[in-house]
Design an enzyme around this catalytic site. Structure first.
Site, PDB file in Angstrom:
ATOM      1  N   PHE A 132       0.867  -1.181   0.000  1.00 56.79           N
ATOM      2  CA  PHE A 132       0.000   0.000   0.000  1.00 56.79           C
ATOM      3  C   PHE A 132       0.902   1.229   0.000  1.00 56.79           C
ATOM      4  N   GLU A 136       5.227   9.330   0.957  1.00 60.66           N
ATOM      5  CA  GLU A 136       6.295   9.720   0.033  1.00 60.66           C
ATOM      6  C   GLU A 136       7.418  10.368   0.841  1.00 60.66           C
ATOM      7  N   PRO A 137       8.582  10.579   0.227  1.00 60.75           N
ATOM      8  CA  PRO A 137       9.683  11.184   0.992  1.00 60.75           C
ATOM      9  C   PRO A 137       9.268  12.515   1.636  1.00 60.75           C
ATOM     10  N   TRP A 165       9.006   4.042   2.459  1.00 63.51           N
ATOM     11  CA  TRP A 165       8.636   3.325   3.685  1.00 63.51           C
ATOM     12  C   TRP A 165       7.485   2.355   3.455  1.00 63.51           C
ATOM     13  N   ILE A 166       7.510   1.636   2.341  1.00 61.59           N
ATOM     14  CA  ILE A 166       6.355   0.806   2.015  1.00 61.59           C
ATOM     15  C   ILE A 166       6.582  -0.647   2.457  1.00 61.59           C
ATOM     16  N   ALA A 245      -6.591  -0.573   9.312  1.00 63.20           N
ATOM     17  CA  ALA A 245      -5.300  -1.059   9.814  1.00 63.20           C
ATOM     18  C   ALA A 245      -5.035  -0.536  11.228  1.00 63.20           C
ATOM     19  N   ARG A 246      -5.436   0.688  11.501  1.00 63.51           N
ATOM     20  CA  ARG A 246      -5.211   1.260  12.842  1.00 63.51           C
ATOM     21  C   ARG A 246      -5.987   0.483  13.903  1.00 63.51           C
ATOM     22  N   LEU A 341      14.464  -6.878  33.347  1.00 65.71           N
ATOM     23  CA  LEU A 341      15.382  -7.914  32.860  1.00 65.71           C
ATOM     24  C   LEU A 341      16.855  -7.535  33.008  1.00 65.71           C
ATOM     25  N   GLU A 366       1.051   4.412  10.396  1.00 63.46           N
ATOM     26  CA  GLU A 366      -0.427   4.440  10.535  1.00 63.46           C
ATOM     27  C   GLU A 366      -0.879   5.653  11.342  1.00 63.46           C
TER      28      GLU A 366
HETATM   29  P1  TGC Z   1      -9.338  15.498   5.922  1.00 62.58           P
HETATM   30  O1  TGC Z   1      -9.796  16.721   5.207  1.00 62.58           O
HETATM   31  O2  TGC Z   1      -9.498  15.407   7.404  1.00 62.58           O
HETATM   32  O3  TGC Z   1     -10.014  14.192   5.301  1.00 62.58           O
HETATM   33  C1  TGC Z   1     -10.121  13.986   3.899  1.00 62.58           C
HETATM   34  C2  TGC Z   1     -11.290  13.033   3.675  1.00 62.58           C
HETATM   35  O4  TGC Z   1     -11.008  11.768   4.291  1.00 62.58           O
HETATM   36  C3  TGC Z   1     -11.970  11.475   5.330  1.00 62.58           C
HETATM   37  N1  TGC Z   1     -11.216  10.863   6.443  1.00 62.58           N
HETATM   38  C4  TGC Z   1     -11.343   9.576   6.814  1.00 62.58           C
HETATM   39  N2  TGC Z   1     -12.120   8.581   6.365  1.00 62.58           N
HETATM   40  C5  TGC Z   1     -12.007   7.374   6.948  1.00 62.58           C
HETATM   41  N3  TGC Z   1     -11.137   7.141   7.961  1.00 62.58           N
HETATM   42  C6  TGC Z   1     -10.336   8.101   8.445  1.00 62.58           C
HETATM   43  N4  TGC Z   1      -9.491   7.856   9.438  1.00 62.58           N
HETATM   44  C7  TGC Z   1     -10.417   9.396   7.869  1.00 62.58           C
HETATM   45  N5  TGC Z   1      -9.771  10.579   8.083  1.00 62.58           N
HETATM   46  C8  TGC Z   1     -10.286  11.458   7.213  1.00 62.58           C
HETATM   47  C9  TGC Z   1     -12.580  12.806   5.683  1.00 62.58           C
HETATM   48  O5  TGC Z   1     -13.865  12.632   6.215  1.00 62.58           O
HETATM   49  C10 TGC Z   1     -12.590  13.505   4.350  1.00 62.58           C
HETATM   50  O6  TGC Z   1     -13.669  12.977   3.593  1.00 62.58           O
HETATM   51  P2  TGC Z   1     -14.461  13.893   2.510  1.00 62.58           P
HETATM   52  O7  TGC Z   1     -15.591  13.050   2.060  1.00 62.58           O
HETATM   53  O8  TGC Z   1     -14.896  15.132   3.279  1.00 62.58           O
HETATM   54  O9  TGC Z   1     -13.471  14.208   1.446  1.00 62.58           O
HETATM   55  O10 TGC Z   1      -7.811  15.267   5.512  1.00 62.58           O
HETATM   56  P3  TGC Z   1      -6.494  16.037   5.940  1.00 62.58           P
HETATM   57  O11 TGC Z   1      -5.678  16.236   4.707  1.00 62.58           O
HETATM   58  O12 TGC Z   1      -6.824  17.256   6.746  1.00 62.58           O
HETATM   59  O13 TGC Z   1      -5.724  14.955   6.827  1.00 62.58           O
HETATM   60  C11 TGC Z   1      -6.193  14.515   8.040  1.00 62.58           C
HETATM   61  C12 TGC Z   1      -5.155  13.579   8.691  1.00 62.58           C
HETATM   62  C13 TGC Z   1      -3.931  14.342   9.124  1.00 62.58           C
HETATM   63  C14 TGC Z   1      -5.827  12.957   9.912  1.00 62.58           C
HETATM   64  C15 TGC Z   1      -4.742  12.463   7.717  1.00 62.58           C
HETATM   65  O14 TGC Z   1      -4.054  12.974   6.661  1.00 62.58           O
HETATM   66  C16 TGC Z   1      -3.884  11.382   8.363  1.00 62.58           C
HETATM   67  O15 TGC Z   1      -4.470  10.433   8.889  1.00 62.58           O
HETATM   68  N6  TGC Z   1      -2.521  11.463   8.315  1.00 62.58           N
HETATM   69  C17 TGC Z   1      -1.665  10.370   8.748  1.00 62.58           C
HETATM   70  C18 TGC Z   1      -1.178   9.578   7.545  1.00 62.58           C
HETATM   71  C19 TGC Z   1      -0.988   8.122   7.846  1.00 62.58           C
HETATM   72  O16 TGC Z   1      -1.473   7.585   8.819  1.00 62.58           O
HETATM   73  N7  TGC Z   1      -0.285   7.432   6.954  1.00 62.58           N
HETATM   74  C20 TGC Z   1      -0.158   5.985   7.078  1.00 62.58           C
HETATM   75  C21 TGC Z   1       0.382   5.383   5.810  1.00 62.58           C
HETATM   76  S1  TGC Z   1       0.175   3.631   5.688  1.00 62.58           S
HETATM   77  C22 TGC Z   1       1.130   2.989   6.870  1.00 62.58           C
HETATM   78  O17 TGC Z   1       1.718   3.637   7.662  1.00 62.58           O
HETATM   79  C23 TGC Z   1       1.192   1.509   6.908  1.00 62.58           C
HETATM   80  S2  TGC Z   1       2.202   0.946   8.180  1.00 62.58           S
HETATM   81  C24 TGC Z   1       2.238  -0.687   8.026  1.00 62.58           C
HETATM   82  C25 TGC Z   1       1.304  -1.416   8.939  1.00 62.58           C
HETATM   83  O18 TGC Z   1       0.144  -1.043   9.095  1.00 62.58           O
HETATM   84  O19 TGC Z   1       1.689  -2.413   9.545  1.00 62.58           O
HETATM   85  P1  FAD Z   2       6.481  13.385   9.367  1.00 64.63           P
HETATM   86  O1  FAD Z   2       5.105  13.510   8.856  1.00 64.63           O
HETATM   87  O2  FAD Z   2       7.571  14.119   8.657  1.00 64.63           O
HETATM   88  O3  FAD Z   2       6.506  13.778  10.910  1.00 64.63           O
HETATM   89  C1  FAD Z   2       7.720  14.096  11.618  1.00 64.63           C
HETATM   90  C2  FAD Z   2       7.317  14.533  13.035  1.00 64.63           C
HETATM   91  O4  FAD Z   2       6.504  15.706  12.954  1.00 64.63           O
HETATM   92  C3  FAD Z   2       6.476  13.465  13.745  1.00 64.63           C
HETATM   93  O5  FAD Z   2       6.810  13.456  15.111  1.00 64.63           O
HETATM   94  C4  FAD Z   2       5.047  14.004  13.557  1.00 64.63           C
HETATM   95  O6  FAD Z   2       4.168  13.552  14.585  1.00 64.63           O
HETATM   96  C5  FAD Z   2       5.270  15.501  13.620  1.00 64.63           C
HETATM   97  N1  FAD Z   2       4.206  16.256  12.957  1.00 64.63           N
HETATM   98  C6  FAD Z   2       3.793  16.172  11.683  1.00 64.63           C
HETATM   99  N2  FAD Z   2       2.758  17.003  11.449  1.00 64.63           N
HETATM  100  C7  FAD Z   2       2.521  17.647  12.616  1.00 64.63           C
HETATM  101  C8  FAD Z   2       1.575  18.638  13.030  1.00 64.63           C
HETATM  102  N3  FAD Z   2       0.648  19.123  12.191  1.00 64.63           N
HETATM  103  N4  FAD Z   2       1.635  19.074  14.293  1.00 64.63           N
HETATM  104  C9  FAD Z   2       2.542  18.583  15.160  1.00 64.63           C
HETATM  105  N5  FAD Z   2       3.460  17.647  14.832  1.00 64.63           N
HETATM  106  C10 FAD Z   2       3.437  17.183  13.580  1.00 64.63           C
HETATM  107  N6  FAD Z   2       3.530   4.243   4.666  1.00 64.63           N
HETATM  108  C11 FAD Z   2       2.758   3.715   3.669  1.00 64.63           C
HETATM  109  O7  FAD Z   2       2.136   4.454   2.911  1.00 64.63           O
HETATM  110  N7  FAD Z   2       2.665   2.365   3.510  1.00 64.63           N
HETATM  111  C12 FAD Z   2       3.341   1.494   4.295  1.00 64.63           C
HETATM  112  O8  FAD Z   2       3.215   0.277   4.110  1.00 64.63           O
HETATM  113  C13 FAD Z   2       4.166   2.026   5.341  1.00 64.63           C
HETATM  114  N8  FAD Z   2       4.910   1.184   6.124  1.00 64.63           N
HETATM  115  C14 FAD Z   2       5.781   1.711   7.043  1.00 64.63           C
HETATM  116  C15 FAD Z   2       6.655   0.865   7.730  1.00 64.63           C
HETATM  117  C16 FAD Z   2       7.579   1.387   8.624  1.00 64.63           C
HETATM  118  C17 FAD Z   2       8.532   0.467   9.330  1.00 64.63           C
HETATM  119  C18 FAD Z   2       7.603   2.777   8.876  1.00 64.63           C
HETATM  120  C19 FAD Z   2       8.577   3.345   9.882  1.00 64.63           C
HETATM  121  C20 FAD Z   2       6.770   3.617   8.191  1.00 64.63           C
HETATM  122  C21 FAD Z   2       5.851   3.110   7.251  1.00 64.63           C
HETATM  123  N9  FAD Z   2       5.038   3.952   6.487  1.00 64.63           N
HETATM  124  C22 FAD Z   2       4.238   3.433   5.496  1.00 64.63           C
HETATM  125  C23 FAD Z   2       5.161   5.403   6.609  1.00 64.63           C
HETATM  126  C24 FAD Z   2       4.449   5.982   7.813  1.00 64.63           C
HETATM  127  O9  FAD Z   2       3.063   5.960   7.649  1.00 64.63           O
HETATM  128  C25 FAD Z   2       4.960   7.425   8.026  1.00 64.63           C
HETATM  129  O10 FAD Z   2       6.315   7.298   8.471  1.00 64.63           O
HETATM  130  C26 FAD Z   2       4.122   8.198   9.012  1.00 64.63           C
HETATM  131  O11 FAD Z   2       2.862   8.482   8.468  1.00 64.63           O
HETATM  132  C27 FAD Z   2       4.819   9.524   9.423  1.00 64.63           C
HETATM  133  O12 FAD Z   2       5.286  10.222   8.332  1.00 64.63           O
HETATM  134  P2  FAD Z   2       6.817  10.779   8.307  1.00 64.63           P
HETATM  135  O13 FAD Z   2       7.710   9.646   8.679  1.00 64.63           O
HETATM  136  O14 FAD Z   2       7.021  11.423   6.981  1.00 64.63           O
HETATM  137  O15 FAD Z   2       6.892  11.840   9.464  1.00 64.63           O
END
Ligand code: TGC
Ligand code: FAD
Length: 387
Positions: A132, A136-137, A165-166, A245-246, A341, A366
């Site tokens: 998934f 991005e960087p 980081w995928i 996933a969360r 430990l 996440e």
């Molecule tokens: P925002 O304007 O709040 O939302 C845009 C649209 O998305 C909807 N929405 C959601 N829908 C379902 N679940 C959620 N948790 C949702 N959060 C928002 C929202 O209702 C809106 O819908 P619509 O119909 O009005 O367009 O968006 P924003 O740009 O202000 O961002 C909000 C924020 C910061 C919470 C969001 O960008 C965010 O969650 N950032 C964190 C990114 C993140 O978690 N990345 C993870 C990448 S994947 C990964 O890490 C996999 S790790 C591997 C593993 O799981 O083991």
């Molecule tokens: P940044 O967004 O640059 O954040 C840096 C710091 O700033 C953090 O402490 C953050 O909390 C803080 N910060 C950011 N915005 C704010 C704000 N508005 N106010 C206050 N503080 C803020 N991504 C995928 O898409 N798919 C994957 O499968 C996936 N797998 C991963 C696996 C691993 C092992 C890791 C480490 C990461 C993975 N990720 C994946 C990426 C992951 O989702 C991101 O690392 C995460 O969302 C944070 O983004 P960033 O690392 O760019 O940190």
């Protein structure tokens, strides 16, 4: 009723027979297959691909999704599965989270019928692996800033950009890639081997070592029109997958915490200092009481979220609270357990340092702890504080 140290709040008594049966199957798999090998995998920085096939045979990949030969298990059963897998290692739970909750969920929720039939059975069996690509960087916490572009060329799409980081990236047979189009953020299915699509593994990780983490490079990748996920038309598409996933992570963190607690409890009984087990000292008992409380409290929270989700009433802000609270609790448990430990706690002979180190990724991916705090803050106050 007598107290059982490993189930202090008698959570087992409120789980159904089916939930306990699924839990026991996954626990046995982790005991037999993961725990005897995981320190080696961790040291070498690998996760064997065949593990996906074994998880598929157990029916755990996409287990909470319905139709297409998928198990259609309850959210609570899926949560218990994540818990047991993460008691083994966060990397194993990550494999299952990314496969089921991110790649398969994206296709299941936002894909066409043809895409579902093409990919879901193969992903469920573990014969195919999915990844998934959202981060991005220069766009992690703020995916709205993503730069990967998809432009039309006749009927085809051309994708250009980079994902970072995928999880599962280089081993994936299909990548779900989110890209910017003139109509907003859209999702695309990019099969392995598509011309212009390459991957590069990220090395030198000190956390989540038993997991593949890669960069995806998309250099003018040409895709047919049917590579587009037709139903996802905005950022809501990928964010809805994260929500799934969360939820699994809120449970998984309890597993990592439980493993650390159990290791510390056993060690405290065996380790003698000043002529008696350290378990007999007031200071170590206080630590054990604190971490047992954290594990049980996290479990109650996870179970509550599971019951809400099964009843159809769980909202993203509640998932954020679960992920924030339980991963922070697990980190705190792991740190305290590691101290119990002593020097042994820093080695791979015991699971604690491995979990502690993994949890530094889990608290970041996440949605970082900060992101989840801001989601909760926004829901409490009505003020969005991200921008
Ligand atoms: P925002 O304007 O709040 O939302 C845009 C649209 O998305 C909807 N929405 C959601 N829908 C379902 N679940 C959620 N948790 C949702 N959060 C928002 C929202 O209702 C809106 O819908 P619509 O119909 O009005 O367009 O968006 P924003 O740009 O202000 O961002 C909000 C924020 C910061 C919470 C969001 O960008 C965010 O969650 N950032 C964190 C990114 C993140 O978690 N990345 C993870 C990448 S994947 C990964 O890490 C996999 S790790 C591997 C593993 O799981 O083991
Ligand atoms: P940044 O967004 O640059 O954040 C840096 C710091 O700033 C953090 O402490 C953050 O909390 C803080 N910060 C950011 N915005 C704010 C704000 N508005 N106010 C206050 N503080 C803020 N991504 C995928 O898409 N798919 C994957 O499968 C996936 N797998 C991963 C696996 C691993 C092992 C890791 C480490 C990461 C993975 N990720 C994946 C990426 C992951 O989702 C991101 O690392 C995460 O969302 C944070 O983004 P960033 O690392 O760019 O940190």
């Amino acid at each position: 009723m007598t107290i059982r140290p490993h189930d202090f709040l008698a959570i087992d008594s409120v789980l159904s027979e089916e939930e306990l049966a699924i839990r026991d199957v996954v626990r046995a798999f982790v005991n037999d297959r993961v725990l005897p090998n995981v320190s080696g995998w961790y040291e070498q920085g690998v996760l064997p691909r065949e593990l996906a096939l074994e998880l598929g045979r157990l029916g755990l990949l996409g287990m909470h999704l319905h139709g297409y030969g998928l198990a259609g298990a309850s959210a609570t059963a899926y949560g218990l599965t994540c818990l047991e897998l993460e008691a083994g290692d966060s990397g194993v739970r990550s494999l299952v989270s990314v496969q089921g909750s991110l790649a398969m969920f994206a296709i299941h929720r936002w894909g066409s019928e043809e895409q579902k039939l093409r990919w879901l059975p193969e992903l469920a069996s573990g014969e195919a692996i999915g990844c998934f690509g959202l981060t991005e960087p220069d766009a992690g916490s703020d995916p709205a800033a993503l730069r990967t572009q998809a432009r039309r060329d006749g009927e085809d799409w051309i994708l250009h950009g980079q994902k970072m980081w995928i999880t599962n990236g280089s081993v994936a047979d299909v990548a779900v890639v989110w890209a910017r189009t003139t109509d907003g953020v859209r999702g695309f299915l990019v099969p392995k081997g598509t011309r212009g699509f390459t991957t590069q593994d990220i090395h030198h990780k000190l956390s989540l070592r038993a997991s593949v983490t890669s960069e995806l490079l998309l250099d003018d990748v040409r895709l047919p029109a049917d590579a587009l996920l037709p139903q996802a038309t905005s950022l809501k598409g990928p964010l809805s997958c994260l929500n799934e996933a969360r939820f699994g992570i809120a449970w998984g963190a309890v597993g990592a915490a439980r493993a650390c607690f159990e290791s510390a409890l056993a060690y405290s009984q065996e380790r003698l200092a000043f002529g008696r087990p350290i378990a007999a000292t007031q200071l170590q008992q206080a630590k054990l009481a604190e971490i047992a409380t954290e594990v049980n409290r996290a479990m109650v929270l996870a179970l509550h979220l599971g019951r809400l989700k099964d009843a159809g009433g769980l909202v993203p802000e509640q998932v954020s609270m679960g992920k924030l609270a339980n991963v922070n609790a697990a980190l705190s448990v792991a740190r305290t357990a590691r101290q119990i430990l002593g020097a042994n706690g820093i080695t791979l002979e015991y699971p604690v340092m491995r979990h502690l180190s993994n949890l530094e990724s889990v608290v970041t991916y996440e949605g970082t702890a900060d992101v989840h705090a801001l989601v909760i803050g926004g829901a409490l106050t009505g003020h969005q504080a991200f921008r």
